[in-house]
Design an enzyme around this catalytic site. Structure first.
Site, PDB file in Angstrom:
ATOM      1  CB  SER A  81     -17.639   4.530  -1.460  1.00  0.00           C
ATOM      2  OG  SER A  81     -18.586   4.288  -0.830  1.00  0.00           O
TER       3      SER A  81
ATOM      4  CG  ASP B 153     -20.891   2.243  -0.628  1.00  0.00           C
ATOM      5  OD1 ASP B 153     -21.644   3.182  -0.749  1.00  0.00           O
ATOM      6  OD2 ASP B 153     -20.737   1.831   0.464  1.00  0.00           O
TER       7      ASP B 153
ATOM      8  CB  SER C  56      -0.923  -0.017   1.336  1.00  0.00           C
ATOM      9  OG  SER C  56      -1.133   1.217   1.553  1.00  0.00           O
TER      10      SER C  56
ATOM     11  CB  SER D 220     -13.689  -0.060   1.749  1.00  0.00           C
ATOM     12  OG  SER D 220     -14.699   0.855   2.144  1.00  0.00           O
TER      13      SER D 220
HETATM   14  C1  GLA Z   1     -22.731   2.669   3.201  1.00  0.00           C
HETATM   15  C2  GLA Z   1     -23.035   1.100   2.583  1.00  0.00           C
HETATM   16  C3  GLA Z   1     -23.849   1.254   1.170  1.00  0.00           C
HETATM   17  C4  GLA Z   1     -25.334   2.041   1.726  1.00  0.00           C
HETATM   18  C5  GLA Z   1     -24.905   3.341   2.470  1.00  0.00           C
HETATM   19  C6  GLA Z   1     -26.151   4.195   3.038  1.00  0.00           C
HETATM   20  O1  GLA Z   1     -21.963   3.701   2.399  1.00  0.00           O
HETATM   21  O2  GLA Z   1     -21.796   0.855   2.191  1.00  0.00           O
HETATM   22  O3  GLA Z   1     -24.262  -0.026   0.960  1.00  0.00           O
HETATM   23  O4  GLA Z   1     -26.127   1.261   2.478  1.00  0.00           O
HETATM   24  O5  GLA Z   1     -24.118   3.176   3.755  1.00  0.00           O
HETATM   25  O6  GLA Z   1     -26.930   4.357   1.825  1.00  0.00           O
END
Ligand code: GLA
Length: 372
Positions: free
Chosen positions: A129, A175, A72, A131
């Site tokens: 997001s 995500d 990483s 991840s």
């Molecule tokens: C996180 C989860 C998603 C979604 C959102 C809320 O980001 O990973 O799948 O449920 O929360 O909308």
């Protein structure tokens, strides 16, 4: 600001430096913001999201021995697996890599090892997001390296498997699909009932999407998120109807006796309506109503879904004082992380200054701002 090509070439250079050879394949996937449709993915609803101008890139090559060496670049840290895929993970990021390798190995047996570099500029654990982008980039890199075709939806579902089986998070597909379907200057409308999607041009003029990172990490929120998923599952069982637009008042009567479930469904159903309303605002360049919808969504997430926190509520309250703020709300899984805001483009700096000053004096924390 660094662009996608620059992230990719930086990652290739890091690979050459680290492994002394060129990678055979490199790809990059963006983080996402979710404009509307929060907590609707695992409830068969809809959402309107878009990719952001920050990415996770992965470079990969075959090796001759059975080692899988993963570096990483962001963490300046290495982990080595072997093709036997024994779980020797000790850190969170190891689990994503190990999960991705294990999921891939179900499709294609890894006979020889791999060299992998991970690099990116999506802030970790803040609701953008990172991840999901990591999962998508890793799996996409393996499938491409071995020349195996994979459908985009299938790819997203494999990434979700990493979350479910290796991270033990029951997340939906928002995500991963947002990252995979991201298209510059377009929103993606995702229907989680049939997993179809379409792109919508962003017609909103004069206003910018500004994400504010509250700097409250949401890592400890996993169990609370899981609880919401379970509550909704239970609600759907009691109602005995799986399509949100078919839920009637009579159906809702069935959860009258469960005040918590009633609140959760109040959010789900009102948020579902807001997705439709927001779609019209985007098409008709109606920034005023778009802002109002975001504020309504925040109130619903705060009061009915109960996924906000005091720092985020403070950010929303203080924003109300600005004439340049059309609206905003907590974004993503909740319990910290980011807000998403619609702000008059000409006055973004003025707005940032107001929010920053007040937040600093209340919580002694410096916010981070990302213009999408
Ligand atoms: C996180 C989860 C998603 C979604 C959102 C809320 O980001 O990973 O799948 O449920 O929360 O909308």
């Amino acid at each position: 600001m660094i662009n996608k090509e620059q992230i990719i070439s930086k990652t290739i250079n890091s690979f050459i430096e680290y492994f002394d050879s060129k990678p055979e394949f490199t790809c990059a996937y963006p983080g996402r913001v979710n404009l509307i449709g929060e907590h609707l993915d695992y409830n068969r609803g809809m959402s309107i999201s878009c990719g952001i101008n920050k990415w996770i890139a992965v470079s990969v090559s075959n090796r001759k021995d059975n080692k899988i060496v993963v570096q990483s670049e962001n963490l300046k840290s290495e982990i080595i697996f072997t093709t036997d895929l024994e779980d020797n993970t000790t850190e969170l990021w190891h689990k994503y890599v190990f999960g991705s390798l294990s999921v891939f190995a179900c499709h294609h047996q890894l006979k020889k090892g791999l060299n992998i570099i991970i690099n990116g500029n999506i802030p970790m654990g803040s609701g953008l997001s990172s991840s999901a982008a990591l999962e998508v980039a890793l799996l996409s890199a393996y499938f491409n390296l071995f020349n195996i075709e994979i459908d985009k939806l299938e790819l997203a579902k494999l990434c979700q498997k990493i979350e479910h089986e290796y991270l033990l998070i029951d997340s939906g597909l928002l995500d991963q699909l947002s990252s995979i379907y991201a298209k510059h200057n377009y929103y993606t409308l995702i229907n989680f009932q049939d997993l179809s999607h379409s792109h919508m041009e962003n017609n909103i003029e004069g206003a910018s999407l500004l994400v504010i990172n509250s700097m409250i990490k949401r890592e400890l929120a996993i169990s609370k998120y899981t609880k919401r998923v379970e509550e909704c599952k239970k609600g759907f069982q009691i109602i005995n109807q799986t399509q949100l637009d078919k839920i009637s008042d009579l159906d809702l009567k069935k959860i009258e006796l469960y005040p918590i479930l009633k609140k959760r469904f109040s959010h789900i159903l009102s948020e579902y309506r807001r997705v439709h309303q927001m779609k019209n605002c985007i098409i008709n360049n109606n920034v005023i109503d778009a802002g109002k919808i975001l504020i309504e969504s925040h109130n619903s997430l705060k009061q009915d879904y109960e996924v906000s926190c005091k720092e985020i509520d403070f950010l929303i309250d203080i924003s109300m004082e600005s004439k340049d703020w059309y609206g905003g709300r907590i974004m993503g899984g909740g319990f910290g992380g980011c807000t998403i805001n619609l702000v008059r483009t000409k006055s973004v700096n003025k707005y940032i200054d107001l929010v920053n000053r007040n937040y600093k004096s209340e919580f002694d924390l410096d916010l981070e701002f990302y213009l999408i």
